[in-house]
Every structure is written in C-alpha cells, then in structure tokens.
Design a protein around this motif. Structure first.
Motif, mmCIF file in Angstrom:
data_model
loop_
_atom_site.group_PDB
_atom_site.id
_atom_site.type_symbol
_atom_site.label_atom_id
_atom_site.label_comp_id
_atom_site.label_asym_id
_atom_site.label_seq_id
_atom_site.Cartn_x
_atom_site.Cartn_y
_atom_site.Cartn_z
ATOM 1 N N GLY A 1 0.781 -1.224 0.000
ATOM 2 C CA GLY A 1 0.000 0.000 0.000
ATOM 3 C C GLY A 1 0.817 1.281 0.000
ATOM 4 O O GLY A 1 0.276 2.371 0.180
ATOM 5 N N VAL A 2 2.131 1.162 -0.221
ATOM 6 C CA VAL A 2 2.995 2.338 -0.281
ATOM 7 C C VAL A 2 3.706 2.343 -1.635
ATOM 8 O O VAL A 2 4.359 1.376 -2.010
ATOM 9 N N LEU A 3 3.533 3.450 -2.369
ATOM 10 C CA LEU A 3 4.250 3.623 -3.628
ATOM 11 C C LEU A 3 5.606 4.228 -3.297
ATOM 12 O O LEU A 3 5.691 5.285 -2.660
ATOM 13 N N ILE A 4 6.669 3.532 -3.696
ATOM 14 C CA ILE A 4 8.027 3.996 -3.435
ATOM 15 C C ILE A 4 8.633 4.423 -4.764
ATOM 16 O O ILE A 4 8.776 3.612 -5.680
ATOM 17 N N VAL A 5 8.957 5.709 -4.867
ATOM 18 C CA VAL A 5 9.563 6.266 -6.068
ATOM 19 C C VAL A 5 10.987 6.660 -5.715
ATOM 20 O O VAL A 5 11.211 7.415 -4.763
ATOM 21 N N ILE A 6 11.961 6.131 -6.468
ATOM 22 C CA ILE A 6 13.367 6.452 -6.231
ATOM 23 C C ILE A 6 13.880 7.244 -7.420
ATOM 24 O O ILE A 6 13.721 6.833 -8.571
ATOM 25 N N ILE A 7 14.490 8.392 -7.116
ATOM 26 C CA ILE A 7 14.982 9.301 -8.151
ATOM 27 C C ILE A 7 16.485 9.466 -7.963
ATOM 28 O O ILE A 7 16.930 9.954 -6.924
ATOM 29 N N ALA A 8 17.243 9.065 -8.977
ATOM 30 C CA ALA A 8 18.685 9.283 -8.964
ATOM 31 C C ALA A 8 18.942 10.675 -9.518
ATOM 32 O O ALA A 8 18.344 11.075 -10.517
ATOM 33 N N SER A 9 19.800 11.434 -8.866
ATOM 34 C CA SER A 9 20.071 12.778 -9.374
ATOM 35 C C SER A 9 20.850 12.677 -10.675
ATOM 36 O O SER A 9 21.547 11.703 -10.937
ATOM 37 N N HIS A 10 20.721 13.690 -11.495
ATOM 38 C CA HIS A 10 21.350 13.675 -12.813
ATOM 39 C C HIS A 10 21.893 15.064 -13.084
ATOM 40 O O HIS A 10 21.227 16.051 -12.838
ATOM 41 N N GLU A 11 23.088 15.144 -13.618
ATOM 42 C CA GLU A 11 23.749 16.432 -13.812
ATOM 43 C C GLU A 11 23.369 17.103 -15.123
ATOM 44 O O GLU A 11 23.368 18.322 -15.216
ATOM 45 N N ASP A 12 23.081 16.333 -16.167
ATOM 46 C CA ASP A 12 22.824 16.923 -17.490
ATOM 47 C C ASP A 12 21.387 17.386 -17.601
ATOM 48 O O ASP A 12 20.460 16.633 -17.332
ATOM 49 N N LYS A 13 21.196 18.614 -18.051
ATOM 50 C CA LYS A 13 19.857 19.143 -18.236
ATOM 51 C C LYS A 13 19.238 18.527 -19.492
ATOM 52 O O LYS A 13 19.902 18.392 -20.508
ATOM 53 N N VAL A 14 17.983 18.155 -19.413
ATOM 54 C CA VAL A 14 17.284 17.534 -20.531
ATOM 55 C C VAL A 14 16.370 18.583 -21.152
ATOM 56 O O VAL A 14 15.519 19.139 -20.480
ATOM 57 N N GLU A 15 16.571 18.868 -22.411
ATOM 58 C CA GLU A 15 15.761 19.873 -23.106
ATOM 59 C C GLU A 15 14.638 19.204 -23.874
ATOM 60 O O GLU A 15 14.846 18.204 -24.549
ATOM 61 N N GLY A 16 13.445 19.735 -23.753
ATOM 62 C CA GLY A 16 12.318 19.311 -24.563
ATOM 63 C C GLY A 16 11.807 17.912 -24.314
ATOM 64 O O GLY A 16 11.156 17.348 -25.182
ATOM 65 N N GLU A 17 12.082 17.337 -23.176
ATOM 66 C CA GLU A 17 11.581 15.990 -22.904
ATOM 67 C C GLU A 17 10.071 16.051 -22.706
ATOM 68 O O GLU A 17 9.568 16.855 -21.937
ATOM 69 N N ARG A 18 9.352 15.229 -23.407
ATOM 70 C CA ARG A 18 7.895 15.202 -23.298
ATOM 71 C C ARG A 18 7.458 14.334 -22.140
ATOM 72 O O ARG A 18 8.258 13.661 -21.524
ATOM 73 N N ARG A 19 6.171 14.319 -21.892
ATOM 74 C CA ARG A 19 5.608 13.546 -20.786
ATOM 75 C C ARG A 19 5.957 12.074 -20.963
ATOM 76 O O ARG A 19 5.763 11.492 -22.012
ATOM 77 N N LYS A 20 6.476 11.479 -19.910
ATOM 78 C CA LYS A 20 6.855 10.077 -19.926
ATOM 79 C C LYS A 20 6.175 9.357 -18.771
ATOM 80 O O LYS A 20 6.115 9.875 -17.652
ATOM 81 N N LEU A 21 5.672 8.151 -19.038
ATOM 82 C CA LEU A 21 5.104 7.323 -17.974
ATOM 83 C C LEU A 21 6.212 6.507 -17.335
ATOM 84 O O LEU A 21 7.135 6.056 -18.003
ATOM 85 N N ILE A 22 6.116 6.346 -16.030
ATOM 86 C CA ILE A 22 7.098 5.586 -15.278
ATOM 87 C C ILE A 22 6.461 4.264 -14.896
ATOM 88 O O ILE A 22 5.396 4.249 -14.261
#
Length: 123
Positions: free
Chosen positions: A99-120
């Motif tokens: 019953g707990v959604l765990i989302v893990i986000i790794a930090s990233h140094e490069d900026k992403v330009e124009g990335e559209r909506r993405k499903l995870i």
C-alpha cells in the motif's frame, strides 16, 4: 531538492515522506487499497505527477448495499512534485509494496531539453 506543488497537501489523501540518501531521493506515498494498475506515475517538464483511481464500491457491489459510514474517497486523486528538469525518466523507478508507492529518483547532472511527458512503470 524536491518540493510538493499542491496547495492542499496537508489534507491530501496521499500522505508522503521524502528522503535523501547517497545522492538519491526516495518518495514514499501512502496508497492503501490501490492496485498498481490503478496508479499512474508520469514525468513532464520537471514535475513528477502521481495519479490514482478508485472505483466506488457501490458500482462493484450493487444497489442493495447502503453505507452507514463512508470515509474512503473514490474517483481520481493526484499529487505533483517539482523534481527539476535535469531528471530523466530513466533516473526514476517506482514500486508498490504493502500500500505504499516507493519512487526512487537518482540525481542527474545533465539538463534535458524538450523531454515530453513520460510514464514511469510501476513494479
């Protein structure tokens, strides 16, 4: 740094803890009673949005059921977090456990330009 963008987050049906460890962020969101196929996590323009849908039980049980007390919400609930535009979809993993959604986000140094909506994908 991750911030919530919802003005009514204190009253949200998605109680959340955010932790940071070893250059990663962990977002833990309480979603009791939801199945992973009822939850969508998406990334768009630097915002992580979690949406969950619950069908009213009356639709499942039939008209002969009458509630005496009803505190659990139905329909769509949504919560967004500003995570920055330097995060890519591949930097995010999500899993639903107990019953707990765990989302893990790794930090990233490069900026992403124009990335559209993405499903995870939620595992």
């Amino acid at each position: 740094m991750i911030t919530t963008v919802d003005s009514n987050f204190l009253h949200s049906n998605m109680k959340t803890d955010i932790k940071e460890k070893d250059g990663q962020y962990m977002i833990e969101i309480e979603l009791p009673g939801y199945k992973k196929e009822d939850i969508e996590a998406s990334l768009e323009n630097g915002y992580l949005t979690i949406t969950a849908h619950r069908v009213p039980e009356l639709e499942q049980l039939g008209k002969e059921t009458h509630y005496l007390l009803r505190e659990r919400s139905t329909g769509d609930i949504r919560r967004s977090f500003q995570i920055g535009e330097d995060i890519k979809q591949t930097d995010i993993t999500a899993a639903l456990k107990d019953g707990v959604l765990i989302v893990i986000i790794a930090s990233h140094e490069d900026k992403v330009e124009g990335e559209r909506r993405k499903l995870i994908p939620i595992h």
